[in-house]
Design an enzyme around this catalytic site. Structure first.
Site, PDB file in Angstrom:
ATOM      1  N   LYS A 216       0.882  -1.130  -0.019  1.00 51.48           N
ATOM      2  CA  LYS A 216       0.093  -0.002   0.109  1.00 51.48           C
ATOM      3  C   LYS A 216       0.966   1.218  -0.011  1.00 51.48           C
ATOM      4  CE  LYS A 216      -2.135  -0.568   3.930  1.00 51.48           C
ATOM      5  NZ  LYS A 216      -1.479  -2.207   4.296  1.00 51.48           N
TER       6      LYS A 216
ATOM      7  N   ARG B  54      -9.358   0.692   8.934  1.00 52.21           N
ATOM      8  CA  ARG B  54      -8.833  -0.724   8.929  1.00 52.21           C
ATOM      9  C   ARG B  54      -9.866  -1.601   9.774  1.00 52.21           C
ATOM     10  NH1 ARG B  54      -3.046   0.401   8.622  1.00 52.21           N
ATOM     11  NH2 ARG B  54      -1.787  -1.535   8.990  1.00 52.21           N
TER      12      ARG B  54
ATOM     13  N   ARG C 181      11.374  -6.128   4.150  1.00 52.51           N
ATOM     14  CA  ARG C 181      11.059  -4.695   4.199  1.00 52.51           C
ATOM     15  C   ARG C 181      12.353  -3.761   4.906  1.00 52.51           C
ATOM     16  NH1 ARG C 181       5.416  -1.968   4.863  1.00 52.51           N
ATOM     17  NH2 ARG C 181       5.479  -2.797   6.827  1.00 52.51           N
TER      18      ARG C 181
ATOM     19  N   ARG D  75      11.798  -1.721  10.444  1.00 54.51           N
ATOM     20  CA  ARG D  75      10.672  -1.367  11.389  1.00 54.51           C
ATOM     21  C   ARG D  75      10.724  -2.517  12.339  1.00 54.51           C
ATOM     22  NH1 ARG D  75       5.497   0.105   7.916  1.00 54.51           N
ATOM     23  NH2 ARG D  75       4.418  -0.855   9.784  1.00 54.51           N
TER      24      ARG D  75
ATOM     25  N   ARG E 115       0.714  -9.352  13.752  1.00 50.57           N
ATOM     26  CA  ARG E 115      -0.104  -8.421  12.631  1.00 50.57           C
ATOM     27  C   ARG E 115      -0.824  -9.040  11.837  1.00 50.57           C
ATOM     28  NH1 ARG E 115       4.600  -5.167  10.163  1.00 50.57           N
ATOM     29  NH2 ARG E 115       3.073  -3.914   9.191  1.00 50.57           N
TER      30      ARG E 115
HETATM   31  P1  AMP Z   1       1.309   0.273   8.770  1.00 50.14           P
HETATM   32  O1  AMP Z   1       2.304   1.089   8.472  1.00 50.14           O
HETATM   33  O2  AMP Z   1       0.039   0.894   7.870  1.00 50.14           O
HETATM   34  O3  AMP Z   1       1.454  -0.997   8.585  1.00 50.14           O
HETATM   35  O4  AMP Z   1       0.759   0.663  10.253  1.00 50.14           O
HETATM   36  C1  AMP Z   1       1.609   0.383  11.348  1.00 50.14           C
HETATM   37  C2  AMP Z   1       0.829  -0.348  12.596  1.00 50.14           C
HETATM   38  O5  AMP Z   1       0.062   1.094  12.925  1.00 50.14           O
HETATM   39  C3  AMP Z   1      -0.201  -1.043  12.329  1.00 50.14           C
HETATM   40  O6  AMP Z   1       0.109  -2.567  12.498  1.00 50.14           O
HETATM   41  C4  AMP Z   1      -1.081  -0.557  13.609  1.00 50.14           C
HETATM   42  O7  AMP Z   1      -0.709  -1.044  14.844  1.00 50.14           O
HETATM   43  C5  AMP Z   1      -1.017   0.838  13.529  1.00 50.14           C
HETATM   44  N1  AMP Z   1      -2.073   1.384  12.590  1.00 50.14           N
HETATM   45  C6  AMP Z   1      -1.914   1.948  11.244  1.00 50.14           C
HETATM   46  N2  AMP Z   1      -3.263   2.298  10.872  1.00 50.14           N
HETATM   47  C7  AMP Z   1      -3.904   2.122  11.858  1.00 50.14           C
HETATM   48  C8  AMP Z   1      -5.605   2.091  11.757  1.00 50.14           C
HETATM   49  N3  AMP Z   1      -6.321   2.673  10.855  1.00 50.14           N
HETATM   50  N4  AMP Z   1      -6.077   1.694  13.092  1.00 50.14           N
HETATM   51  C9  AMP Z   1      -5.234   1.108  14.172  1.00 50.14           C
HETATM   52  N5  AMP Z   1      -4.094   0.874  13.985  1.00 50.14           N
HETATM   53  C10 AMP Z   1      -3.506   1.371  13.130  1.00 50.14           C
END
Ligand code: AMP
Length: 218
Positions: free
Chosen positions: A13, A88, A126, A159, A170
């Protein structure tokens, strides 16, 4: 118009949203990036979020929705926005719809479809730039100079939530909620699906074409 880019962790994404934003001039708003910026700044929101993020869990809705609402109120989000990582879960879908119900702005969703079996390798391989946020993969998108960001030269990092144990959590914690979100957009006739496997540039072309077909273009 708001384009919601949906996909599992590791679906690509961030990479694709960044490219589509560059091609269309839209704002790219990624909740994960917003959380990481809060964590880096040492804010209270960042401290709250980090315990959930490091456990591979979703950050509670009241925190997430408050943060994204503030971001979407900024001037650069007044026209076209690509949302990456939000909504989400069903409550977040409802919050987004409610926020824009009176504005007449269209909300369309595109799912970047990637089979679960390849997500783990994508996430654990990554590497990201801690300075500019650019994302790489040791096998599929390596930097030109090993371990250095092509854009700004900073040393790349893994990360903390891409560590193998957190990746497993996750995927386990987040895939069911993603499915619920996908079904809500499908049921309301707002879902398109783009295959997220193949060359990054091919996926980019497919995504741009699908986005243009729903009226999201430069
Ligand atoms: P991402 O970079 O999109 O993979 O997000 C990293 C982490 O941030 C996720 O694994 C969640 O713990 C948190 N996170 C990101 N977006 C959301 C969301 N819309 N709602 C809740 N937690 C989020």
């Amino acid at each position: 118009m708001i384009l919601v880019l949906l996909g599992a962790p590791g679906a690509g994404k961030g990479t694709q949203a960044e490219a589509l934003a560059a091609a269309t001039g839209a704002a790219h708003v990624a909740t994960g990036d917003l959380f990481r910026a809060e964590i880096a700044a040492g804010s209270e929101l960042g401290r709250t979020a980090s315990s959930f993020i490091d456990a591979g869990k979703l950050v509670p809705d009241e925190v997430t929705i408050g943060m994204i609402s503030a971001r979407l109120a900024k001037p650069d989000a007044a026209q076209r926005v690509i949302l990456d990582g939000f909504p989400r879960n069903p409550a977040q879908v409802a919050a987004l719809d409610a926020a824009f119900a009176s504005s007449g702005r269209t909300i369309s969703a595109i799912l970047l479809n990637v089979d679960v079996s390849i997500l783990t390798a994508r996430l654990t391989g990554r590497r990201v730039c801690p300075d500019c946020g650019r994302s790489y993969h040791v096998a599929h998108r390596p930097p030109t100079v090993a371990d250095r960001c092509d854009a700004c030269g900073a040393a790349l990092i893994t990360r903390s939530d891409d560590a193998p144990a957190t990746v497993a959590a996750r995927l386990e914690n987040q895939l069911a909620a993603l499915n619920d979100v996908v079904e809500l957009y499908r049921a309301s006739g707002r879902l398109q699906v783009v295959e997220g496997v193949g060359e990054i540039s091919e996926i980019q072309s497919r995504l741009a074409a699908t986005a243009a077909a729903v009226g999201f273009s430069a």
